[in-house]
Each structure stands twice: as structure tokens, then as C-alpha cells.
Design a protein around this motif. Structure first.
Motif, PDB file in Angstrom:
ATOM      1  N   GLU A  90     -11.954  72.788  38.550  1.00 52.23           N
ATOM      2  CA  GLU A  90     -12.009  73.190  39.952  1.00 52.23           C
ATOM      3  C   GLU A  90     -11.326  71.793  40.861  1.00 52.23           C
ATOM      4  O   GLU A  90     -11.775  70.726  40.583  1.00 52.23           O
ATOM      5  CB  GLU A  90     -13.438  73.468  40.276  1.00 52.23           C
ATOM      6  CG  GLU A  90     -13.333  73.843  41.647  1.00 52.23           C
ATOM      7  CD  GLU A  90     -12.413  74.837  42.119  1.00 52.23           C
ATOM      8  OE1 GLU A  90     -11.787  75.018  43.225  1.00 52.23           O
ATOM      9  OE2 GLU A  90     -12.254  75.986  41.416  1.00 52.23           O
ATOM     10  N   GLU A  91     -10.577  72.157  41.407  1.00 55.58           N
ATOM     11  CA  GLU A  91      -9.641  71.159  42.282  1.00 55.58           C
ATOM     12  C   GLU A  91     -10.476  70.413  43.308  1.00 55.58           C
ATOM     13  O   GLU A  91     -10.509  69.036  43.489  1.00 55.58           O
ATOM     14  CB  GLU A  91      -8.686  71.727  43.164  1.00 55.58           C
ATOM     15  CG  GLU A  91      -7.879  70.716  43.812  1.00 55.58           C
ATOM     16  CD  GLU A  91      -6.728  71.211  44.543  1.00 55.58           C
ATOM     17  OE1 GLU A  91      -5.719  70.461  45.181  1.00 55.58           O
ATOM     18  OE2 GLU A  91      -6.532  72.532  44.482  1.00 55.58           O
ATOM     19  N   SER A  92     -11.696  70.825  43.792  1.00 60.18           N
ATOM     20  CA  SER A  92     -12.748  70.282  44.574  1.00 60.18           C
ATOM     21  C   SER A  92     -13.515  69.261  44.008  1.00 60.18           C
ATOM     22  O   SER A  92     -13.961  68.380  44.593  1.00 60.18           O
ATOM     23  CB  SER A  92     -13.518  71.212  45.375  1.00 60.18           C
ATOM     24  OG  SER A  92     -14.377  72.109  44.383  1.00 60.18           O
ATOM     25  N   VAL A  94     -12.078  67.383  41.299  1.00 62.12           N
ATOM     26  CA  VAL A  94     -11.406  66.428  40.640  1.00 62.12           C
ATOM     27  C   VAL A  94     -11.559  64.986  40.892  1.00 62.12           C
ATOM     28  O   VAL A  94     -11.766  64.123  39.896  1.00 62.12           O
ATOM     29  CB  VAL A  94      -9.811  66.633  40.779  1.00 62.12           C
ATOM     30  CG1 VAL A  94      -9.008  65.821  40.190  1.00 62.12           C
ATOM     31  CG2 VAL A  94      -9.700  68.043  40.102  1.00 62.12           C
ATOM     32  N   MET A 121      -4.004  73.629  37.599  1.00 67.20           N
ATOM     33  CA  MET A 121      -5.251  72.937  37.814  1.00 67.20           C
ATOM     34  C   MET A 121      -5.148  71.564  36.846  1.00 67.20           C
ATOM     35  O   MET A 121      -6.023  70.797  37.305  1.00 67.20           O
ATOM     36  CB  MET A 121      -6.245  73.835  37.476  1.00 67.20           C
ATOM     37  CG  MET A 121      -6.363  75.068  38.269  1.00 67.20           C
ATOM     38  SD  MET A 121      -7.298  76.412  37.790  1.00 67.20           S
ATOM     39  CE  MET A 121      -8.907  75.963  38.605  1.00 67.20           C
ATOM     40  N   ARG A 124      -3.329  68.551  38.029  1.00 61.64           N
ATOM     41  CA  ARG A 124      -3.890  67.823  39.145  1.00 61.64           C
ATOM     42  C   ARG A 124      -4.960  66.797  38.651  1.00 61.64           C
ATOM     43  O   ARG A 124      -4.907  65.766  38.973  1.00 61.64           O
ATOM     44  CB  ARG A 124      -4.370  68.732  40.066  1.00 61.64           C
ATOM     45  CG  ARG A 124      -3.455  69.506  41.215  1.00 61.64           C
ATOM     46  CD  ARG A 124      -4.332  70.443  42.062  1.00 61.64           C
ATOM     47  NE  ARG A 124      -3.274  71.310  42.611  1.00 61.64           N
ATOM     48  CZ  ARG A 124      -3.584  72.514  42.433  1.00 61.64           C
ATOM     49  NH1 ARG A 124      -4.120  73.184  41.577  1.00 61.64           N
ATOM     50  NH2 ARG A 124      -2.591  73.493  42.993  1.00 61.64           N
TER      51      ARG A 124
END
Length: 166
Positions: A90-92, A94, A121, A124
Motif C-alpha cells: 500500500e502506497e501510504s 511505503v 505498487m 514505488r
């Protein structure tokens, strides 16, 4: 709500690829750490030559890739290397992941056309790791194609990579 592979959320969120609707399941992570301690203790009782190394390498595929990254994020002092294959993150989360796993070798393996766990994903995660100044080994084996999951040869190569980090 259900808990599966260190995730909690609506039962259908994973199947619909709604990764942002899933959260970390700390109870399951804690249970795995207790189990790891028990296994290491039992191995120690066998008194193997050279003792028992308390650090583990962690590898996961697909949802297990998320689980591998989440395990090392929650217990970085227990891990000597980690690999996520065809996984996601989940990007939040990372930035915290990269900060917590600083110094731990990381290998990401993914296909750019993967529809189940989107490549972006994991890309990133790799980009954030390359921007950090942790000094740890970080590799990304990104390939063309849309296969979700590794070939047997890729799994063998990842296991060799993890073993070579020792």
C-alpha cells in the motif's frame, strides 16, 4: 472483517484488488513472532554445530509478498533479508516500510503487466528504496509479461539470492 496473511478487512476487498481497504493485522503478526521464537528455541535444544541464527530470511509471493514486507516492517531486527515476488504494498505505508527496513537486503520480483498485483505498487517501493540512503543491497528483477507469480526457476534464483546475503 477477517484476518489473512497479516491483513484485516472486508472479506471481498482482496478478491476485488481493493488493497487500500485492507489494514495490518497485528494479532496475526504477533502470533507469528511467538511461533518463530518457539521454533528457534526448539532448534536450539538440538544444539546444532554453530548454533542457531536468530535472524531469518523472508520470501513471499502475491499476498505473501505483502506479508513478507509487512513482517519485516514490524520486526526488522529479526530479518537478515527479504524478497517479495509478484506482491504489492500500500502506497501510504511505503515511506515507513523503507525507513524500518533500512540496512536489510531487499529483492523485488515482478512482471510489468501483472493485473492481480499491479506493478506500479512494487515499482514505488523500489523507487523509494533507491532514494533512501540506507546502504543496504536492493535489487529489482522487473520483467515484461503479465504472468502473476514466479516460475520455478525464478523461485530458485530468489532462494539463492537470499542465501547469498548471509
Amino acid at each position: 472483517q477477517r484476518c489473512f496473511w497479516f491483513q484485516t478487512g472486508n472479506g471481498g476487498a482482496w478478491e476485488r484488488h481493493e488493497h487500500n481497504r485492507l489494514g495490518r493485522c497485528d494479532a496475526m503478526l504477533g502470533g507469528v513472532l511467538v511461533m518463530l521464537d518457539a521454533v528457534l528455541c526448539a532448534l536450539g535444544e538440538l544444539r546444532p554445530l554453530g548454533g542457531v541464527d536468530p535472524l531469518v530470511c523472508v520470501m513471499g509471493v502475491s499476498m505473501g509478498g505483502y506479508a513478507a514486507l509487512e513482517f519485516v516492517r514490524s520486526a526488522p531486527s529479526r530479518v537478515f533479508a527479504v524478497s517479495a515476488i509478484a506482491g504489492y504494498y500500500e502506497e501510504s505505508q511505503v515511506d515507513e516500510l523503507i525507513r524500518r527496513i533500512e540496512g536489510i537486503p531487499l529483492l523485488l520480483v515482478h512482471r510489468k503487466g501483472d493485473k492481480c498485483c499491479p506493478y506500479e505498487m512494487v515499482a514505488r517501493v523500489h523507487e523509494a528504496r533507491m532514494r533512501s540512503d540506507g546502504g543496504a543491497i536492493s535489487e529489482a528483477w522487473f520483467h515484461d509479461g503479465d504472468r502473476h507469480g514466479p516460475t520455478d526457476e525464478e523461485v530458485e534464483a530468489v532462494v539463492r539470492w537470499l542465501s547469498d546475503r548471509r
